[in-house]
Design a protein around this motif. Structure first.
Motif, PDB file in Angstrom:
ATOM      1  N   VAL A  50      -5.288  -8.773   5.601  1.00  0.00           N
ATOM      2  CA  VAL A  50      -4.055  -9.027   4.850  1.00  0.00           C
ATOM      3  C   VAL A  50      -3.685  -7.773   4.059  1.00  0.00           C
ATOM      4  O   VAL A  50      -4.494  -7.257   3.292  1.00  0.00           O
ATOM      5  CB  VAL A  50      -4.229 -10.232   3.894  1.00  0.00           C
ATOM      6  CG1 VAL A  50      -3.013 -10.382   2.985  1.00  0.00           C
ATOM      7  CG2 VAL A  50      -4.433 -11.517   4.690  1.00  0.00           C
ATOM      8  N   VAL A  51      -2.470  -7.286   4.266  1.00  0.00           N
ATOM      9  CA  VAL A  51      -1.985  -6.079   3.593  1.00  0.00           C
ATOM     10  C   VAL A  51      -1.056  -6.493   2.457  1.00  0.00           C
ATOM     11  O   VAL A  51      -0.025  -7.125   2.684  1.00  0.00           O
ATOM     12  CB  VAL A  51      -1.248  -5.143   4.567  1.00  0.00           C
ATOM     13  CG1 VAL A  51      -0.762  -3.898   3.835  1.00  0.00           C
ATOM     14  CG2 VAL A  51      -2.150  -4.766   5.730  1.00  0.00           C
ATOM     15  N   LEU A  52      -1.438  -6.135   1.228  1.00  0.00           N
ATOM     16  CA  LEU A  52      -0.670  -6.497   0.038  1.00  0.00           C
ATOM     17  C   LEU A  52      -0.142  -5.257  -0.676  1.00  0.00           C
ATOM     18  O   LEU A  52      -0.636  -4.158  -0.466  1.00  0.00           O
ATOM     19  CB  LEU A  52      -1.546  -7.286  -0.943  1.00  0.00           C
ATOM     20  CG  LEU A  52      -2.095  -8.634  -0.486  1.00  0.00           C
ATOM     21  CD1 LEU A  52      -3.079  -9.167  -1.520  1.00  0.00           C
ATOM     22  CD2 LEU A  52      -0.972  -9.638  -0.266  1.00  0.00           C
ATOM     23  N   VAL A 112      -6.329  -5.395   2.009  1.00  0.00           N
ATOM     24  CA  VAL A 112      -6.087  -3.981   1.743  1.00  0.00           C
ATOM     25  C   VAL A 112      -4.789  -3.874   0.957  1.00  0.00           C
ATOM     26  O   VAL A 112      -3.796  -4.530   1.291  1.00  0.00           O
ATOM     27  CB  VAL A 112      -5.978  -3.162   3.049  1.00  0.00           C
ATOM     28  CG1 VAL A 112      -5.589  -1.719   2.733  1.00  0.00           C
ATOM     29  CG2 VAL A 112      -7.281  -3.203   3.819  1.00  0.00           C
ATOM     30  N   LYS A 113      -4.790  -3.072  -0.095  1.00  0.00           N
ATOM     31  CA  LYS A 113      -3.580  -2.850  -0.888  1.00  0.00           C
ATOM     32  C   LYS A 113      -3.018  -1.467  -0.602  1.00  0.00           C
ATOM     33  O   LYS A 113      -3.779  -0.502  -0.515  1.00  0.00           O
ATOM     34  CB  LYS A 113      -3.896  -2.977  -2.383  1.00  0.00           C
ATOM     35  CG  LYS A 113      -4.188  -4.393  -2.842  1.00  0.00           C
ATOM     36  CD  LYS A 113      -4.416  -4.396  -4.344  1.00  0.00           C
ATOM     37  CE  LYS A 113      -4.628  -5.797  -4.861  1.00  0.00           C
ATOM     38  NZ  LYS A 113      -4.853  -5.794  -6.319  1.00  0.00           N
ATOM     39  N   VAL A 114      -1.698  -1.402  -0.470  1.00  0.00           N
ATOM     40  CA  VAL A 114      -1.041  -0.111  -0.223  1.00  0.00           C
ATOM     41  C   VAL A 114       0.054   0.107  -1.271  1.00  0.00           C
ATOM     42  O   VAL A 114       0.556  -0.840  -1.880  1.00  0.00           O
ATOM     43  CB  VAL A 114      -0.438  -0.039   1.199  1.00  0.00           C
ATOM     44  CG1 VAL A 114      -1.504  -0.189   2.246  1.00  0.00           C
ATOM     45  CG2 VAL A 114       0.651  -1.086   1.387  1.00  0.00           C
ATOM     46  N   ASP A 115       0.406   1.360  -1.456  1.00  0.00           N
ATOM     47  CA  ASP A 115       1.449   1.738  -2.407  1.00  0.00           C
ATOM     48  C   ASP A 115       2.789   1.153  -1.944  1.00  0.00           C
ATOM     49  O   ASP A 115       3.260   1.451  -0.847  1.00  0.00           O
ATOM     50  CB  ASP A 115       1.538   3.272  -2.467  1.00  0.00           C
ATOM     51  CG  ASP A 115       2.505   3.770  -3.537  1.00  0.00           C
ATOM     52  OD1 ASP A 115       3.243   2.940  -4.110  1.00  0.00           O
ATOM     53  OD2 ASP A 115       2.515   4.983  -3.792  1.00  0.00           O
ATOM     54  N   PRO A 116       3.436   0.313  -2.773  1.00  0.00           N
ATOM     55  CA  PRO A 116       4.677  -0.338  -2.329  1.00  0.00           C
ATOM     56  C   PRO A 116       5.939   0.505  -2.498  1.00  0.00           C
ATOM     57  O   PRO A 116       7.024   0.081  -2.095  1.00  0.00           O
ATOM     58  CB  PRO A 116       4.746  -1.561  -3.245  1.00  0.00           C
ATOM     59  CG  PRO A 116       4.107  -1.096  -4.509  1.00  0.00           C
ATOM     60  CD  PRO A 116       3.017  -0.137  -4.105  1.00  0.00           C
ATOM     61  N   ARG A 117       5.809   1.697  -3.082  1.00  0.00           N
ATOM     62  CA  ARG A 117       7.003   2.510  -3.345  1.00  0.00           C
ATOM     63  C   ARG A 117       7.786   2.825  -2.074  1.00  0.00           C
ATOM     64  O   ARG A 117       7.235   3.329  -1.106  1.00  0.00           O
ATOM     65  CB  ARG A 117       6.607   3.803  -4.048  1.00  0.00           C
ATOM     66  CG  ARG A 117       6.275   3.619  -5.531  1.00  0.00           C
ATOM     67  CD  ARG A 117       5.875   4.907  -6.189  1.00  0.00           C
ATOM     68  NE  ARG A 117       4.599   5.429  -5.664  1.00  0.00           N
ATOM     69  CZ  ARG A 117       4.001   6.508  -6.114  1.00  0.00           C
ATOM     70  NH1 ARG A 117       4.551   7.226  -7.074  1.00  0.00           N
ATOM     71  NH2 ARG A 117       2.857   6.905  -5.596  1.00  0.00           N
ATOM     72  N   GLY A 118       9.061   2.493  -2.103  1.00  0.00           N
ATOM     73  CA  GLY A 118       9.944   2.802  -0.983  1.00  0.00           C
ATOM     74  C   GLY A 118       9.875   1.847   0.188  1.00  0.00           C
ATOM     75  O   GLY A 118      10.624   2.011   1.157  1.00  0.00           O
TER      76      GLY A 118
END
Length: 210
Positions: free
Chosen positions: A83-85, A133-139
């Motif tokens: 799961v990508v958050l 997994v968490k990713v940078d949400p910018r853009g």
């Protein structure tokens, strides 16, 4: 892989080649209880009434978040998917309202509970042994998937269009696809870039009832 994008009134989830919009109805609940609290101001013992209203509002939103988190965690477990958050900063609500002047909108943003939703999804995934997994949400909701240009408003609500290559898609679809792309890049894989005339994933809107 299941990518998840959070909004005030829905949670967009990409599963395989489909995007599901899980409508939470949080906006209506927030506005409704704000109206209730305003109407009881000045009434005797209103403090106790307001406290009761706050508790009911909190419980209704908590119930919806738990249901959405269960849907995501159960689906990921069934598909053996990660799961990508969004990796939302602690100052997320404050950053979102810094240029907002309208009091009710500021209240709605604070009450949307974006970080709280992320936390509940994480906890449910952990409970079921699903990797997160968490990713940078910018853009993610404003960048073109094809040429990385800044998207502009399209010809319908929540529709976006790229002024450079002509790519068109719904804001929720753009967000989950960009989150997926960021995860694949982070992993060292080469994400597949769609063509401008290629159809976007099918979208299904589902109401999550309390």
């Amino acid at each position: 892989m299941i990518s998840v994008d959070l909004n005030e009134n829905n949670v967009a989830v990409k599963v395989l080649n489909e995007v599901f919009i899980l409508e939470s109805d949080v906006k209506r609940i927030t506005i409704g209880y704000a109206g209730y609290r305003e109407s009881v101001q000045g009434i005797k013992n209103s403090r106790y009434v307001e406290r009761a209203l706050h508790g009911r509002e909190h419980n209704r939103k908590k119930d919806i978040r738990m249901k959405i988190a269960n849907i995501i965690a159960n689906t990921a477990k069934k598909l053996n998917a990660v799961v990508v958050l969004e990796d939302l900063p602690k100052e997320c609500p404050r950053n979102m309202i810094k240029d907002v002047r309208e009091p009710l909108l500021r209240h709605r943003i604070y009450q949307a509970g974006f970080r709280g939703m992320v936390k509940v999804i994480e906890e449910k995934c952990l409970e079921k042994g699903v990797p997160v997994v968490k990713v940078d949400p910018r853009g993610t909701s404003s960048t073109c998937l094809i040429c990385s240009s800044k998207l502009m408003r399209g010809d319908a609500p929540r529709r976006l269009k790229c002024p450079r290559c002509g790519f068109k898609a719904g804001r929720d679809v753009v967000a989950v696809l960009n989150l997926e792309k960021k995860y694949l890049t982070l992993k060292g894989s080469m994400p597949l870039t769609p063509m401008p005339n290629e159809p976007t994933p099918e979208v299904a809107v589902l109401l999550v009832k309390e």
